[in-house]
Scaffold this motif. Structure first.
Motif, PDB file in Angstrom:
ATOM      1  N   LEU A   1      65.735  25.809  28.111  1.00  5.29           N
ATOM      2  CA  LEU A   1      64.652  24.916  28.487  1.00  5.29           C
ATOM      3  C   LEU A   1      63.742  25.585  29.506  1.00  5.29           C
ATOM      4  N   GLY A   2      62.556  25.029  29.648  1.00  2.00           N
ATOM      5  CA  GLY A   2      61.622  25.581  30.622  1.00  2.00           C
ATOM      6  C   GLY A   2      61.923  25.191  32.048  1.00  2.00           C
ATOM      7  N   ARG A   3      62.807  24.225  32.227  1.00  9.48           N
ATOM      8  CA  ARG A   3      63.180  23.783  33.567  1.00  9.48           C
ATOM      9  C   ARG A   3      64.601  23.238  33.507  1.00  9.48           C
ATOM     10  N   GLY A   4      65.440  23.665  34.451  1.00  5.29           N
ATOM     11  CA  GLY A   4      66.811  23.209  34.472  1.00  5.29           C
ATOM     12  C   GLY A   4      67.638  23.868  33.381  1.00  5.29           C
ATOM     13  N   THR A   5      68.745  23.243  33.017  1.00  6.08           N
ATOM     14  CA  THR A   5      69.632  23.782  31.993  1.00  6.08           C
ATOM     15  C   THR A   5      69.924  22.720  30.947  1.00  6.08           C
ATOM     16  N   THR A   6      70.483  23.145  29.829  1.00  2.36           N
ATOM     17  CA  THR A   6      70.692  22.254  28.706  1.00  2.36           C
ATOM     18  C   THR A   6      72.149  21.837  28.609  1.00  2.36           C
ATOM     19  N   MET A   7      72.431  20.889  27.721  1.00  4.53           N
ATOM     20  CA  MET A   7      73.803  20.444  27.513  1.00  4.53           C
ATOM     21  C   MET A   7      74.365  21.066  26.246  1.00  4.53           C
ATOM     22  N   VAL A   8      75.686  21.153  26.206  1.00  2.00           N
ATOM     23  CA  VAL A   8      76.405  21.498  24.989  1.00  2.00           C
ATOM     24  C   VAL A   8      76.890  20.170  24.407  1.00  2.00           C
ATOM     25  N   ALA A   9      76.298  19.771  23.281  1.00  2.00           N
ATOM     26  CA  ALA A   9      76.490  18.414  22.765  1.00  2.00           C
ATOM     27  C   ALA A   9      77.802  18.306  21.980  1.00  2.00           C
TER      28      ALA A   9
ATOM     29  N   ALA B   1      85.377  12.358  32.488  1.00  2.00           N
ATOM     30  CA  ALA B   1      84.593  11.538  33.407  1.00  2.00           C
ATOM     31  C   ALA B   1      84.904  11.889  34.859  1.00  2.00           C
ATOM     32  N   ASP B   2      86.188  12.105  35.164  1.00  2.00           N
ATOM     33  CA  ASP B   2      86.575  12.472  36.530  1.00  2.00           C
ATOM     34  C   ASP B   2      86.007  13.837  36.912  1.00  2.00           C
ATOM     35  N   VAL B   3      86.045  14.761  35.969  1.00  2.00           N
ATOM     36  CA  VAL B   3      85.510  16.096  36.245  1.00  2.00           C
ATOM     37  C   VAL B   3      84.006  16.029  36.492  1.00  2.00           C
ATOM     38  N   VAL B   4      83.292  15.235  35.702  1.00  2.00           N
ATOM     39  CA  VAL B   4      81.844  15.088  35.898  1.00  2.00           C
ATOM     40  C   VAL B   4      81.546  14.555  37.293  1.00  2.00           C
ATOM     41  N   ALA B   5      82.247  13.513  37.699  1.00  2.00           N
ATOM     42  CA  ALA B   5      81.997  12.912  39.009  1.00  2.00           C
ATOM     43  C   ALA B   5      82.231  13.916  40.133  1.00  2.00           C
ATOM     44  N   HIS B   6      83.157  14.836  39.911  1.00  2.00           N
ATOM     45  CA  HIS B   6      83.484  15.826  40.935  1.00  2.00           C
ATOM     46  C   HIS B   6      82.530  17.024  40.888  1.00  2.00           C
ATOM     47  N   VAL B   7      82.355  17.599  39.703  1.00  2.00           N
ATOM     48  CA  VAL B   7      81.602  18.847  39.566  1.00  2.00           C
ATOM     49  C   VAL B   7      80.090  18.611  39.552  1.00  2.00           C
ATOM     50  N   TYR B   8      79.657  17.493  38.963  1.00  2.00           N
ATOM     51  CA  TYR B   8      78.232  17.216  38.813  1.00  2.00           C
ATOM     52  C   TYR B   8      77.752  16.173  39.826  1.00  2.00           C
ATOM     53  N   ALA B   9      78.401  16.128  40.963  1.00  2.00           N
ATOM     54  CA  ALA B   9      78.046  15.131  41.981  1.00  2.00           C
ATOM     55  C   ALA B   9      76.608  15.286  42.465  1.00  2.00           C
ATOM     56  N   ASP B  10      76.049  16.511  42.362  1.00  2.00           N
ATOM     57  CA  ASP B  10      74.685  16.759  42.844  1.00  2.00           C
ATOM     58  C   ASP B  10      73.633  16.525  41.764  1.00  2.00           C
ATOM     59  N   VAL B  11      74.055  16.096  40.575  1.00  2.00           N
ATOM     60  CA  VAL B  11      73.152  15.879  39.450  1.00  2.00           C
ATOM     61  C   VAL B  11      72.858  14.387  39.336  1.00  2.00           C
ATOM     62  N   ASP B  12      71.620  14.050  38.996  1.00  2.00           N
ATOM     63  CA  ASP B  12      71.222  12.655  38.814  1.00  2.00           C
ATOM     64  C   ASP B  12      72.217  11.935  37.906  1.00  2.00           C
ATOM     65  N   ARG B  13      72.673  10.769  38.346  1.00  2.00           N
ATOM     66  CA  ARG B  13      73.691  10.032  37.580  1.00  2.00           C
ATOM     67  C   ARG B  13      73.218   9.651  36.182  1.00  2.00           C
ATOM     68  N   SER B  14      71.907   9.550  35.991  1.00  2.00           N
ATOM     69  CA  SER B  14      71.419   9.227  34.653  1.00  2.00           C
ATOM     70  C   SER B  14      71.757  10.324  33.654  1.00  2.00           C
ATOM     71  N   LEU B  15      72.059  11.524  34.150  1.00  2.00           N
ATOM     72  CA  LEU B  15      72.405  12.641  33.287  1.00  2.00           C
ATOM     73  C   LEU B  15      73.907  12.811  33.114  1.00  2.00           C
ATOM     74  N   TRP B  16      74.704  11.988  33.788  1.00  2.00           N
ATOM     75  CA  TRP B  16      76.150  12.142  33.689  1.00  2.00           C
ATOM     76  C   TRP B  16      76.692  11.969  32.275  1.00  2.00           C
ATOM     77  N   PRO B  17      76.178  11.032  31.474  1.00  2.00           N
ATOM     78  CA  PRO B  17      76.699  10.957  30.100  1.00  2.00           C
ATOM     79  C   PRO B  17      76.503  12.257  29.323  1.00  2.00           C
ATOM     80  N   ALA B  18      75.361  12.898  29.500  1.00  2.00           N
ATOM     81  CA  ALA B  18      75.143  14.186  28.856  1.00  2.00           C
ATOM     82  C   ALA B  18      76.042  15.253  29.466  1.00  2.00           C
ATOM     83  N   ALA B  19      76.211  15.199  30.794  1.00  2.00           N
ATOM     84  CA  ALA B  19      77.097  16.151  31.457  1.00  2.00           C
ATOM     85  C   ALA B  19      78.518  16.020  30.934  1.00  2.00           C
TER      86      ALA B  19
END
Length: 276
Positions: A164-172, A241-259
């Protein structure tokens, strides 16, 4: 999906429709969101002196946007002769059927279910329209059907959602697989080293003028996230879900489902390689 960090070579300012290279014009779709950034970049490609154009990723099923792509081509003295898809996510491909009706073009994609016409896209295939040459680069990982398109004359690569041109992408996950994604990034790095690719024309976000720097950033980012997930599991975080809350704590919560999809892909990768 995006993350908080900027990429090397990222230009300042907002994404706008208009010329990006000698052969590529961006028509920005009006579908901005946390997942799509400023919107989907619909790419109009042609040789400067040719009346024929190729469109990559018509975008969502938005009649006004699809007609704006056609109008842009006509203002440039072009006729759309072919439609290509980087992958099948709706923000890139939903409008392809209607766009094909409006332009009378075939739609070519890796996934047969997305094609309109007999021809698909295969690795290494060269596509030539009105003197414009594109080369098909398989880049699975974000999705199983993800492709990139190498535009040699502009030393550019169209990456869809792989970069992407900004940020990083998800592995779906489960369609996307991390091992495939890492291989795809290495394949794109080879284009920058062996084929002189300098510019990334992404599916979302601004153009990146330092293609090699962007790929290296993505590889480093993935390595860091993978190590963080491995450590989180060792520390007792067991569910995605637990790993996301721990590792992606600095990422907007709206992106947690993708994370969480990316984390599932990371956990699968770590398991397959005997690391957890």
């Amino acid at each position: 999906m995006t993350d908080a960090a900027a990429l090397p070579g990222q230009p300042r300012g907002a994404v706008v429709s208009g010329p990006a290279t000698d052969r590529a014009v961006n028509v920005l779709a009006p579908n901005p969101s946390a997942m799509t950034l400023d919107g989907t970049n619909t790419w109009l490609l042609s040789e400067p002196d040719s009346p024929l154009a190729v469109v990559v990723d018509p975008g969502p099923l938005d009649e006004a946007h699809l007609r704006r792509v056609i109008d842009t081509a006509e203002r440039l003295g072009k006729r759309v002769a072919l439609t290509l898809l980087t992958h099948g996510h709706p923000d890139h491909a939903e409008g392809a059927g209607r766009f094909a009706e409006l332009t009378g073009t075939a739609v070519r994609a890796l996934d047969p279910a997305l094609r309109l016409g007999d021809e698909g896209l295969t690795a290494g295939r060269a596509i030539e329209v009105g003197g414009l040459e594109l080369r098909v680069v398989p880049t699975p990982g974000h999705t199983a059907d993800s492709l990139s398109f190498h535009l040699p004359a502009d030393r550019a690569v169209l990456t869809g959602d792989t970069i992407l041109g900004r940020g990083t992408t998800m592995v779906a996950h489960p369609d996307g697989r991390l091992g495939d994604y890492l291989d795809s990034l290495r394949r794109l790095r080879s284009l920058t080293v062996d084929d002189g690719v300098r510019t990334v024309l992404p599916g979302h976000g601004p153009v990146l003028e330092d293609a090699q720097g962007a790929v290296e950033y993505y590889l480093a980012h993935r390595a860091t996230r993978l190590a963080q997930v491995e450590t989180a599991v060792e520390d007792g975080y067991r569910t995605a879900a637990d790993v996301v809350a721990h590792v992606y704590a600095d990422v907007d919560r709206s992106l947690w489902p993708a994370a969480e999809l990316s984390v599932r892909a990371q956990l699968e990768y770590l398991t397959e390689h005997g690391l957890i």
